[in-house]
Each structure stands twice: as structure tokens, then as C-alpha cells.
Design a protein around this motif. Structure first.
Motif, PDB file in Angstrom:
ATOM      1  N   VAL A  99      38.886 -12.467  32.351  1.00  0.00           N
ATOM      2  CA  VAL A  99      37.581 -12.634  31.689  1.00  0.00           C
ATOM      3  C   VAL A  99      37.141 -14.101  31.659  1.00  0.00           C
ATOM      4  N   PRO A 100      38.005 -15.057  31.277  1.00  0.00           N
ATOM      5  CA  PRO A 100      37.546 -16.462  31.288  1.00  0.00           C
ATOM      6  C   PRO A 100      37.080 -16.906  32.675  1.00  0.00           C
ATOM      7  N   GLU A 101      37.793 -16.469  33.705  1.00  0.00           N
ATOM      8  CA  GLU A 101      37.421 -16.847  35.069  1.00  0.00           C
ATOM      9  C   GLU A 101      36.089 -16.232  35.465  1.00  0.00           C
ATOM     10  N   LEU A 102      35.855 -14.986  35.070  1.00  0.00           N
ATOM     11  CA  LEU A 102      34.574 -14.359  35.398  1.00  0.00           C
ATOM     12  C   LEU A 102      33.430 -15.027  34.638  1.00  0.00           C
ATOM     13  N   LEU A 103      33.617 -15.288  33.347  1.00  0.00           N
ATOM     14  CA  LEU A 103      32.570 -15.960  32.578  1.00  0.00           C
ATOM     15  C   LEU A 103      32.233 -17.323  33.178  1.00  0.00           C
ATOM     16  N   ALA A 104      33.238 -18.015  33.679  1.00  0.00           N
ATOM     17  CA  ALA A 104      33.008 -19.327  34.284  1.00  0.00           C
ATOM     18  C   ALA A 104      32.183 -19.228  35.558  1.00  0.00           C
ATOM     19  N   ALA A 105      32.172 -18.037  36.175  1.00  0.00           N
ATOM     20  CA  ALA A 105      31.444 -17.845  37.427  1.00  0.00           C
ATOM     21  C   ALA A 105      30.061 -17.251  37.231  1.00  0.00           C
ATOM     22  N   VAL A 106      29.760 -16.772  36.021  1.00  0.00           N
ATOM     23  CA  VAL A 106      28.504 -16.075  35.751  1.00  0.00           C
ATOM     24  C   VAL A 106      27.424 -17.053  35.303  1.00  0.00           C
ATOM     25  N   ASP A 107      26.225 -16.897  35.838  1.00  0.00           N
ATOM     26  CA  ASP A 107      25.093 -17.732  35.434  1.00  0.00           C
ATOM     27  C   ASP A 107      24.350 -17.125  34.248  1.00  0.00           C
ATOM     28  N   VAL A 108      24.122 -15.818  34.283  1.00  0.00           N
ATOM     29  CA  VAL A 108      23.433 -15.125  33.195  1.00  0.00           C
ATOM     30  C   VAL A 108      24.259 -13.915  32.783  1.00  0.00           C
ATOM     31  N   LEU A 109      24.588 -13.837  31.488  1.00  0.00           N
ATOM     32  CA  LEU A 109      25.306 -12.699  30.933  1.00  0.00           C
ATOM     33  C   LEU A 109      24.371 -11.938  30.004  1.00  0.00           C
ATOM     34  N   ILE A 110      24.270 -10.621  30.195  1.00  0.00           N
ATOM     35  CA  ILE A 110      23.486  -9.757  29.319  1.00  0.00           C
ATOM     36  C   ILE A 110      24.480  -8.910  28.535  1.00  0.00           C
ATOM     37  N   ASP A 129      12.979  -0.827  24.102  1.00  0.00           N
ATOM     38  CA  ASP A 129      11.558  -1.163  23.940  1.00  0.00           C
ATOM     39  C   ASP A 129      10.798  -1.216  25.259  1.00  0.00           C
ATOM     40  N   GLY A 130      11.475  -0.853  26.344  1.00  0.00           N
ATOM     41  CA  GLY A 130      10.791  -0.804  27.631  1.00  0.00           C
ATOM     42  C   GLY A 130      10.498  -2.157  28.253  1.00  0.00           C
ATOM     43  N   ARG A 131      11.155  -3.222  27.752  1.00  0.00           N
ATOM     44  CA  ARG A 131      10.874  -4.571  28.257  1.00  0.00           C
ATOM     45  C   ARG A 131      12.148  -5.240  28.733  1.00  0.00           C
ATOM     46  N   GLY A 132      12.008  -6.065  29.744  1.00  0.00           N
ATOM     47  CA  GLY A 132      13.062  -6.969  30.139  1.00  0.00           C
ATOM     48  C   GLY A 132      14.187  -6.366  30.958  1.00  0.00           C
ATOM     49  N   LEU A 133      15.088  -7.241  31.362  1.00  0.00           N
ATOM     50  CA  LEU A 133      16.232  -6.847  32.177  1.00  0.00           C
ATOM     51  C   LEU A 133      17.416  -6.515  31.268  1.00  0.00           C
ATOM     52  N   ARG A 134      17.158  -5.613  30.309  1.00  0.00           N
ATOM     53  CA  ARG A 134      18.228  -5.092  29.469  1.00  0.00           C
ATOM     54  C   ARG A 134      17.778  -3.734  28.979  1.00  0.00           C
ATOM     55  N   GLY A 135      18.750  -2.899  28.627  1.00  0.00           N
ATOM     56  CA  GLY A 135      18.413  -1.541  28.275  1.00  0.00           C
ATOM     57  C   GLY A 135      17.798  -1.395  26.906  1.00  0.00           C
ATOM     58  N   SER A 136      18.191  -2.255  25.944  1.00  0.00           N
ATOM     59  CA  SER A 136      17.672  -2.165  24.573  1.00  0.00           C
ATOM     60  C   SER A 136      17.607  -3.557  23.970  1.00  0.00           C
ATOM     61  N   SER A 137      16.766  -3.710  22.938  1.00  0.00           N
ATOM     62  CA  SER A 137      16.437  -5.042  22.421  1.00  0.00           C
ATOM     63  C   SER A 137      17.602  -5.722  21.707  1.00  0.00           C
ATOM     64  N   ASN A 138      18.653  -4.995  21.347  1.00  0.00           N
ATOM     65  CA  ASN A 138      19.827  -5.621  20.727  1.00  0.00           C
ATOM     66  C   ASN A 138      20.650  -6.402  21.737  1.00  0.00           C
ATOM     67  N   GLN A 139      20.465  -6.115  23.015  1.00  0.00           N
ATOM     68  CA  GLN A 139      21.217  -6.824  24.042  1.00  0.00           C
ATOM     69  C   GLN A 139      20.638  -8.229  24.227  1.00  0.00           C
ATOM     70  N   ARG A 140      21.527  -9.200  24.402  1.00  0.00           N
ATOM     71  CA  ARG A 140      21.112 -10.599  24.434  1.00  0.00           C
ATOM     72  C   ARG A 140      21.255 -11.191  25.833  1.00  0.00           C
ATOM     73  N   ILE A 141      20.389 -12.145  26.131  1.00  0.00           N
ATOM     74  CA  ILE A 141      20.411 -12.858  27.409  1.00  0.00           C
ATOM     75  C   ILE A 141      21.060 -14.221  27.185  1.00  0.00           C
ATOM     76  N   HIS A 142      22.177 -14.478  27.840  1.00  0.00           N
ATOM     77  CA  HIS A 142      22.869 -15.761  27.713  1.00  0.00           C
ATOM     78  C   HIS A 142      22.820 -16.497  29.053  1.00  0.00           C
ATOM     79  N   HIS A 143      22.200 -17.666  29.059  1.00  0.00           N
ATOM     80  CA  HIS A 143      22.244 -18.518  30.245  1.00  0.00           C
ATOM     81  C   HIS A 143      23.507 -19.371  30.138  1.00  0.00           C
ATOM     82  N   LEU A 144      24.561 -18.935  30.798  1.00  0.00           N
ATOM     83  CA  LEU A 144      25.834 -19.660  30.722  1.00  0.00           C
ATOM     84  C   LEU A 144      25.805 -20.921  31.570  1.00  0.00           C
ATOM     85  N   THR A 145      24.884 -20.969  32.528  1.00  0.00           N
ATOM     86  CA  THR A 145      24.601 -22.199  33.277  1.00  0.00           C
ATOM     87  C   THR A 145      23.081 -22.375  33.270  1.00  0.00           C
ATOM     88  N   GLY A 146      22.606 -23.487  33.756  1.00  0.00           N
ATOM     89  CA  GLY A 146      21.172 -23.721  33.824  1.00  0.00           C
ATOM     90  C   GLY A 146      20.531 -23.227  35.100  1.00  0.00           C
TER      91      GLY A 146
END
Length: 226
Positions: free
Chosen positions: A117-128, A138-155
Motif C-alpha cells: 500500500v505505501p508503494e502504491l500510494l507513492a505512485a498515485v497522483d489522484v486517490l478517490i 448526486d450524479g456529479r464528478g468522478l466518484r460514485g457518491s458525494s462522501n467519496q473524497r478527491i485527494h491530489h497526492l501529487t500536483g
């Protein structure tokens, strides 16, 4: 080398992140979210066995591909293999990486459920992150439901102009022989239309299996058995 248990792949889509991407959906998920649209991908059972090097070559077969999207199933159940896949892919092309997970980022960092998991997180740019909650879809965004969060792990994708949380949803349908794959986070009502269309196409030919699903609500598949 850690082999992956793969539910499905698709090379070259614009429905699961910015640019042209390739997607790998892994088999197996511990969450069993109510309303999951890919229930066939929940059981931890053998599907397609693929080595990371082989899979990387497959996913980059289209020269237009600039990113990978990792989904499932639950990617963190196969984190070590996916981290190796990303490494293999990036040795060929500098792709961005988006990853869906039902786990919260905080838990992944403090109590990772599997090795790698640490190695994969280090390789991921965006984690949902977060489980799918049908009542919060809510029918919006690149996630299934509004409780899911968008994390930019890199810029890398932070300023690319792609609105991960609020954009109108899009989806694509890929047909390969008797199999129809709905790719993307489905807009409201699309799943019913997809099911009806595939049912009509298969009517009078041969029986079909129920469409499969995934915990993060971003793919659906119907298939007629041979």
C-alpha cells in the motif's frame, strides 16, 4: 513479481479521468456496498491472472494513452502488484495514475490492509477514497457518491483543468463480441438504459448473465456466455 487477479481491462477511454487513459479493474472487494454496479467483481475468486509487465504492455498499446486508472473490485487488496504495474508502465511512458478505493486515505497510511500500500500510494497522483453510498449519489464528478473524497497526492493533475468533484458525468460503451462494457461513472438513468439496450440486443439469440459491478460505481458489464 506479483501477479494480479484482473476482472477486466480497457485500453483508451476518456470517461475515467483527464486525457486518454487505460483502465484495469481488479477482482475482489471486501466492502460489498449496497447498490454496487459490479457485483461479479466483489468475490475474491480467480479471474484473469496477469503479470505486471505483461499488463503494462497491454495498457500502453495505444500510443495516445497518457494515464492509467486503477479500479475494481478494490485496488488496495492487490496494492503490491499494482505498484509494480505502475512502475513497469512508467519505465515506458510517463503516465499519470488515478486510483479508486473504498478505504479512507488516513487508514491506508496508518493501518494498510495489505502489503504494497505505501508503494502504491507513492505512485498515485489522484486517490478517490470512501465506500459507495447510493443515497449520496448526486450524479456529479468522478466518484460514485458525494462522501467519496478527491485527494491530489501529487500536483500532477491538480491544475489540469479537470473537475474531479463537480463535472458532469460521462460514460462510454465498449462492445467486444458478446460482451458490452459500460465505462465511467454512470450519469443518472444510464444504467437502466444500458441494461434495456443490451437485453434487447441479446433477446432471441442466447441467454446473458447479469451485469457486473464495482464498489466505486464506475463500470458495468453485461455478457452473453458462449
Amino acid at each position: 513479481m506479483t501477479a494480479l487477479n484482473v476482472a477486466a481491462t480497457h485500453v483508451g477511454t476518456e470517461a475515467l479521468g483527464p486525457g486518454v487513459r487505460s483502465v484495469v479493474w481488479v477482482q475482489g472487494c471486501p466492502f460489498r456496498c449496497a447498490g454496487c454496479i459490479a457485483p461479479d467483481w466483489i468475490p475474491d475468486r480467480p479471474a484473469r491472472r496477469a503479470e505486471p509487465a505483461e499488463l503494462a504492455e497491454e495498457l500502453l498499446a495505444d500510443p495516445r494513452v497518457t494515464g492509467l486508472t486503477l479500479s475494481g473490485g478494490e485496488p488496495m487488496q492487490q496494492a503490491a502488484g499494482l505498484a509494480e504495474l505502475v512502475g513497469r508502465a512508467r519505465s515506458t511512458r510517463d503516465v499519470s495514475v488515478i486510483c479508486f478505493t473504498g478505504h479512507r486515505l488516513e487508514r491506508l497510511r496508518t493501518r494498510p490492509p495489505t502489503t504494497g500500500v505505501p508503494e502504491l500510494l507513492a505512485a498515485v497522483d489522484v486517490l478517490i477514497d470512501g465506500v459507495y453510498v447510493a443515497a449520496l449519489d448526486d450524479g456529479r464528478g468522478l466518484r460514485g457518491s458525494s462522501n467519496q473524497r478527491i485527494h491530489h497526492l501529487t500536483g500532477r493533475l491538480a491544475n489540469c483543468g479537470y473537475d474531479f468533484a463537480g463535472r458532469p458525468r460521462t460514460a462510454e460503451i465498449a462492445v467486444d463480441g458478446p460482451q458490452a462494457l459500460l465505462i465511467g461513472v454512470p450519469p443518472t438513468g444510464l444504467l437502466d438504459v444500458f441494461d434495456t439496450a443490451v437485453d434487447a440486443a441479446l433477446a432471441g439469440t442466447r441467454p446473458h448473465t447479469p451485469r457486473t459491478s464495482g464498489t466505486c460505481s464506475h463500470t458495468s458489464r453485461k455478457e452473453a456466455p458462449s
